[in-house]
Design a protein around this motif. Structure first.
Motif, short mmCIF file in Angstrom:
data_model
loop_
_atom_site.label_atom_id
_atom_site.label_comp_id
_atom_site.label_asym_id
_atom_site.label_seq_id
_atom_site.Cartn_x
_atom_site.Cartn_y
_atom_site.Cartn_z
N LEU A 215 -9.73 22.66 6.84
CA LEU A 215 -9.92 21.29 7.32
C LEU A 215 -9.35 20.25 6.36
O LEU A 215 -9.38 19.05 6.65
CB LEU A 215 -11.40 21.00 7.57
N ASN A 216 -8.79 20.68 5.23
CA ASN A 216 -8.22 19.73 4.28
C ASN A 216 -7.09 18.90 4.88
O ASN A 216 -7.01 17.69 4.67
CB ASN A 216 -7.74 20.44 3.01
N GLU A 217 -6.22 19.56 5.62
CA GLU A 217 -5.11 18.84 6.25
C GLU A 217 -5.63 17.83 7.26
O GLU A 217 -5.16 16.69 7.31
CB GLU A 217 -4.15 19.82 6.93
N ALA B 68 -7.90 10.44 7.00
CA ALA B 68 -7.90 9.41 5.96
C ALA B 68 -6.75 8.43 6.18
O ALA B 68 -6.93 7.21 6.07
CB ALA B 68 -7.82 10.05 4.58
N LYS B 69 -5.58 8.98 6.47
CA LYS B 69 -4.42 8.12 6.72
C LYS B 69 -4.68 7.23 7.93
O LYS B 69 -4.39 6.03 7.92
CB LYS B 69 -3.16 8.95 6.93
N ASN B 70 -5.26 7.81 8.97
CA ASN B 70 -5.53 7.03 10.18
C ASN B 70 -6.59 5.95 9.93
O ASN B 70 -6.50 4.85 10.48
CB ASN B 70 -5.94 7.93 11.34
N VAL B 71 -7.59 6.28 9.12
CA VAL B 71 -8.60 5.28 8.75
C VAL B 71 -7.91 4.07 8.12
O VAL B 71 -8.21 2.92 8.45
CB VAL B 71 -9.65 5.88 7.78
N HIS B 72 -6.96 4.33 7.23
CA HIS B 72 -6.23 3.24 6.59
C HIS B 72 -5.40 2.47 7.62
O HIS B 72 -5.36 1.24 7.59
CB HIS B 72 -5.32 3.77 5.48
N GLU B 73 -4.75 3.19 8.53
CA GLU B 73 -3.92 2.54 9.55
C GLU B 73 -4.77 1.64 10.45
O GLU B 73 -4.37 0.52 10.78
CB GLU B 73 -3.18 3.59 10.38
N CYS C 218 -3.68 -3.86 -0.38
CA CYS C 218 -3.71 -2.55 0.27
C CYS C 218 -3.04 -2.55 1.64
O CYS C 218 -3.07 -1.54 2.35
CB CYS C 218 -5.14 -2.05 0.38
N LEU C 219 -2.43 -3.66 2.01
CA LEU C 219 -1.70 -3.69 3.29
C LEU C 219 -0.30 -3.13 3.09
O LEU C 219 0.71 -3.81 3.20
CB LEU C 219 -1.68 -5.12 3.86
N VAL C 220 -0.29 -1.85 2.77
CA VAL C 220 0.93 -1.07 2.56
C VAL C 220 0.73 0.28 3.25
O VAL C 220 -0.40 0.64 3.58
CB VAL C 220 1.22 -0.86 1.05
N PRO C 221 1.81 1.04 3.46
CA PRO C 221 1.63 2.38 4.03
C PRO C 221 0.69 3.22 3.16
O PRO C 221 0.64 3.07 1.93
CB PRO C 221 3.06 2.96 4.02
N TYR C 222 -0.05 4.10 3.80
CA TYR C 222 -1.01 4.96 3.11
C TYR C 222 -0.40 5.65 1.90
O TYR C 222 -1.02 5.73 0.84
CB TYR C 222 -1.54 6.01 4.10
N GLU C 223 0.84 6.12 2.05
CA GLU C 223 1.51 6.84 0.98
C GLU C 223 1.70 5.98 -0.27
O GLU C 223 1.87 6.51 -1.37
CB GLU C 223 2.86 7.37 1.46
N GLU C 224 1.70 4.67 -0.12
CA GLU C 224 1.90 3.76 -1.26
C GLU C 224 0.60 3.31 -1.91
O GLU C 224 0.64 2.61 -2.92
CB GLU C 224 2.71 2.54 -0.80
N LEU C 225 -0.53 3.71 -1.36
CA LEU C 225 -1.81 3.36 -1.97
C LEU C 225 -2.01 4.11 -3.28
O LEU C 225 -1.46 5.19 -3.47
CB LEU C 225 -2.96 3.73 -1.03
N THR C 226 -2.81 3.54 -4.15
CA THR C 226 -3.19 4.27 -5.36
C THR C 226 -4.10 5.42 -4.96
O THR C 226 -4.69 5.42 -3.86
CB THR C 226 -3.95 3.36 -6.35
N GLU C 227 -4.24 6.41 -5.83
CA GLU C 227 -5.14 7.53 -5.54
C GLU C 227 -6.58 7.04 -5.37
O GLU C 227 -7.34 7.58 -4.56
CB GLU C 227 -5.04 8.60 -6.62
N VAL C 228 -6.96 6.01 -6.11
CA VAL C 228 -8.32 5.45 -5.99
C VAL C 228 -8.54 4.93 -4.57
O VAL C 228 -9.58 5.19 -3.95
CB VAL C 228 -8.55 4.33 -7.03
N ASP D 55 -10.57 6.25 1.47
CA ASP D 55 -10.34 6.69 2.84
C ASP D 55 -10.65 8.17 3.02
O ASP D 55 -11.18 8.59 4.04
CB ASP D 55 -8.89 6.41 3.26
N ARG D 56 -10.34 8.98 2.00
CA ARG D 56 -10.64 10.41 2.06
C ARG D 56 -12.14 10.65 2.15
O ARG D 56 -12.60 11.53 2.88
CB ARG D 56 -10.06 11.12 0.84
N ASN D 57 -12.90 9.88 1.40
CA ASN D 57 -14.36 10.02 1.44
C ASN D 57 -14.87 9.75 2.85
O ASN D 57 -15.71 10.49 3.36
CB ASN D 57 -15.02 9.08 0.43
N THR D 58 -14.34 8.71 3.48
CA THR D 58 -14.74 8.40 4.85
C THR D 58 -14.42 9.57 5.78
O THR D 58 -15.26 9.99 6.58
CB THR D 58 -14.03 7.12 5.34
N SER D 59 -13.22 10.10 5.68
CA SER D 59 -12.83 11.20 6.58
C SER D 59 -13.64 12.46 6.30
O SER D 59 -14.10 13.13 7.23
CB SER D 59 -11.33 11.48 6.49
#
Length: 99
Positions: A24-26, A32-37, A63-73, A78-82
């Motif tokens: 389920l990691n993927e 997480a990416k969709n949460v950001h979107e 943070c209004l940038v593509p998910y890939e450009e966010l800091t790991e923090v 978003d990962r925690n939410t997902s």
């Protein structure tokens, strides 16, 4: 009886005993990416734009940038939410199966 906002105490369902299976990691990362979107789209709909520093008066947010450009923090938020969503689904007895 209506609850006073000052007395509100969050009571999320305890998912500490739920371990996400490796497969389920993927899915968790895609969620997480969709949460950001979804968050970004909502902010932009409300008039927010990118700014190097957050400024609520000017509706600017870094943070209004593509998910890939966010800091790991930020990604971890978003990962925690997902992950917590997936854990809750499992805790409630649902099975997540890829077709």
């Amino acid at each position: 009886m209506k609850q006073n906002k000052n007395n509100y105490t969050p009571q999320p369902i305890d998912t500490k005993d739920v371990v996400l299976p490796e497969e389920l990691n993927e899915l968790a990362e895609l969620i997480a990416k969709n949460v950001h979107e979804v968050w970004s789209a909502g902010r932009m709909k409300d008039g927010w734009t990118y700014g190097e520093e957050r400024n609520d008066a000017e509706l600017k947010h870094p943070c209004l940038v593509p998910y890939e450009e966010l800091t790991e923090v930020e990604k971890d938020y978003d990962r925690n939410t997902s992950q917590e969503t997936l854990k809750l689904i499992m805790k409630l007895g649902f099975k997540i199966v890829k077709r």
